[in-house]
Enzyme design. Sequence first.
Site, PDB file in Angstrom:
ATOM      1  N   ASP A  90      -5.067  -3.079  -0.777  1.00  0.00           N
ATOM      2  CA  ASP A  90      -4.108  -4.052  -0.425  1.00  0.00           C
ATOM      3  C   ASP A  90      -4.635  -5.367  -0.554  1.00  0.00           C
ATOM      4  O   ASP A  90      -5.278  -5.913   0.359  1.00  0.00           O
ATOM      5  CB  ASP A  90      -3.529  -3.737   0.866  1.00  0.00           C
ATOM      6  CG  ASP A  90      -2.607  -2.962   0.767  1.00  0.00           C
ATOM      7  OD1 ASP A  90      -2.071  -2.309  -0.183  1.00  0.00           O
ATOM      8  OD2 ASP A  90      -2.156  -2.347   2.117  1.00  0.00           O
ATOM      9  N   PRO A  91      -4.086  -6.255  -1.573  1.00  0.00           N
ATOM     10  CA  PRO A  91      -4.526  -7.805  -1.676  1.00  0.00           C
ATOM     11  C   PRO A  91      -4.118  -8.526  -0.324  1.00  0.00           C
ATOM     12  O   PRO A  91      -4.641  -9.423   0.034  1.00  0.00           O
ATOM     13  CB  PRO A  91      -3.985  -8.080  -3.081  1.00  0.00           C
ATOM     14  CG  PRO A  91      -3.767  -6.832  -3.584  1.00  0.00           C
ATOM     15  CD  PRO A  91      -3.481  -5.934  -2.852  1.00  0.00           C
ATOM     16  N   HIS A  92      -3.060  -8.183   0.187  1.00  0.00           N
ATOM     17  CA  HIS A  92      -2.426  -8.837   1.230  1.00  0.00           C
ATOM     18  C   HIS A  92      -3.110  -8.856   2.595  1.00  0.00           C
ATOM     19  O   HIS A  92      -3.153  -9.054   3.600  1.00  0.00           O
ATOM     20  CB  HIS A  92      -1.165  -8.663   1.464  1.00  0.00           C
ATOM     21  CG  HIS A  92      -0.619  -7.224   2.034  1.00  0.00           C
ATOM     22  ND1 HIS A  92       0.244  -6.558   1.423  1.00  0.00           N
ATOM     23  CD2 HIS A  92      -1.159  -6.587   2.961  1.00  0.00           C
ATOM     24  CE1 HIS A  92       0.547  -5.307   1.911  1.00  0.00           C
ATOM     25  NE2 HIS A  92      -0.420  -5.184   2.957  1.00  0.00           N
ATOM     26  N   THR A 113      -6.426   2.011   9.507  1.00  0.00           N
ATOM     27  CA  THR A 113      -5.815   1.025  10.053  1.00  0.00           C
ATOM     28  C   THR A 113      -6.266   0.746  11.444  1.00  0.00           C
ATOM     29  O   THR A 113      -6.426  -0.472  11.904  1.00  0.00           O
ATOM     30  CB  THR A 113      -4.345   1.578   9.892  1.00  0.00           C
ATOM     31  OG1 THR A 113      -4.085   1.658   8.514  1.00  0.00           O
ATOM     32  CG2 THR A 113      -3.600   0.056  10.491  1.00  0.00           C
ATOM     33  N   GLY A 168       0.652  -1.344  -0.036  1.00  0.00           N
ATOM     34  CA  GLY A 168       0.072   0.082   0.058  1.00  0.00           C
ATOM     35  C   GLY A 168       0.897   1.365  -0.205  1.00  0.00           C
ATOM     36  O   GLY A 168       0.393   2.237  -0.616  1.00  0.00           O
ATOM     37  N   TYR A 223      17.104  -0.587 -22.862  1.00  0.00           N
ATOM     38  CA  TYR A 223      17.924  -1.581 -23.202  1.00  0.00           C
ATOM     39  C   TYR A 223      16.525  -2.447 -23.365  1.00  0.00           C
ATOM     40  O   TYR A 223      16.686  -3.821 -23.446  1.00  0.00           O
ATOM     41  CB  TYR A 223      18.802  -2.263 -22.353  1.00  0.00           C
ATOM     42  CG  TYR A 223      18.090  -2.053 -20.853  1.00  0.00           C
ATOM     43  CD1 TYR A 223      17.206  -3.057 -20.270  1.00  0.00           C
ATOM     44  CD2 TYR A 223      18.454  -1.131 -19.945  1.00  0.00           C
ATOM     45  CE1 TYR A 223      16.955  -2.526 -19.067  1.00  0.00           C
ATOM     46  CE2 TYR A 223      18.279  -0.789 -18.783  1.00  0.00           C
ATOM     47  CZ  TYR A 223      17.341  -1.740 -18.020  1.00  0.00           C
ATOM     48  OH  TYR A 223      17.039  -1.501 -16.971  1.00  0.00           O
TER      49      TYR A 223
END
Length: 431
Positions: free
Chosen positions: A386-388, A295, A152, A417
């Site tokens: 946040d997938p976690h 949170t 995040g 490159y």
Amino acid sequence: MKPVDIDALFLGPKSENRDFFKEALDFMMDEHIHWRRNFHPDDKDAITLENRRQDGFMSTLDRTREVLDELSDKLKASSLPWHSPRYLGHMNSDILMSATLAYMGVMLYNPNNVAGEASPATTIMELEAGQQMGKMMGFDPDKVWGHITSGGHIANFEALWFMRGLKSFPFGVKAVAPELLGSQSDWELLNLTPGQIFQLMDQTKDKGLFLEARKHSVRYTGMTADTLGQLIVPQSRHYCWDKAVDVLGLGLDNMTKIQVTSAFRMDMGHLREVVLDLMNKKIPIMGVVAVVGTTEEGAVDEIHEILKIREEAASKGMTFYFHVDAAYGGYNRSMFLDENDQFMSYSEMKGTLHEEKIVHRDLDWPPERVYQAYKAMSEADSIVVDPHKMGYTPYSSGMVVARDKRITDLISYFAPYVWTKGDLITTDRTS
């Protein structure tokens, strides 16, 4: 659609689904092993049987086993039991078997998604995941752009990067194609909507002036005395926003913090007061950040009310980029969607949550203000998830999705490159 049994998705507190997990893991490992063996099968083995019988070879494998044993002991001795319903010390929980297996399976192929030729399979998957997440957030999947980040923090850093690039681009146009702006003042340029700025980008591309205009934006000139305005955040913001303002050179003095209510949501009265005060002082607003799932408290800011304040400000000549930090609570939006990914009515959604036993019948959740906030997320300019966290995938992963994929033209860089196809890329390969 066949029903989904949540118990079949996780390894389980007592590893109840271990047989399936080990079988699937063996399958993923065997598939990779066979893939290696079948790549130019006529080639001779590089590591021969004779090599494998050497003392040094055997002792190296023994040392590897010892290191893995040591690692396993340390992990078991001091890791936190996210998988157990007895543990509620953090927002983390168990992770999906499918996510774990996929993570370990893909790791063997070692793709590098920074360049398509180094990850021809997973780059496409990542873009598909971005579209899917955008669709879940209510964005048009044909216009949205999103990708996976390391968490995040970086996802929100990138959203601030979006805001900064957009806010400064009109001044790049002013430097190279002022005729496209008419008689608009600097104040008016600082208050163009994201949609209007995207139109300017298209116009400069049509004239072959986009790259030149971009060279007069903050991307090249950096932050100057001509401020891009205040970043408005709630007091309940994640601390990554303070770091982002610092790292990107915006300065903490240019971050205005909005009070929260007793329910820890952004105070709409204070937000409106600050917006109008900045307008009266002719101080622009680079962006407003709202939080969906703080949170500490899991609070959901009233996204729909923030949009009303933006509409009011726009009617008076001031506007701003709107970002939703839904790192924690973003996945909850899936609970409001039907099987066709359409946002359900309030009564239909509550009935579904009760019927599916997601919410107990005696619990009156969610309140309508939370429902309206999740519904209004589709009007944001960008969202971070946040997938976690509530996506139950392994650490660490974040996602940022932008409503309009044209934003990538302001932030993309291309290594000399790396071969990439595209008109913009071929004219700016070393940028």
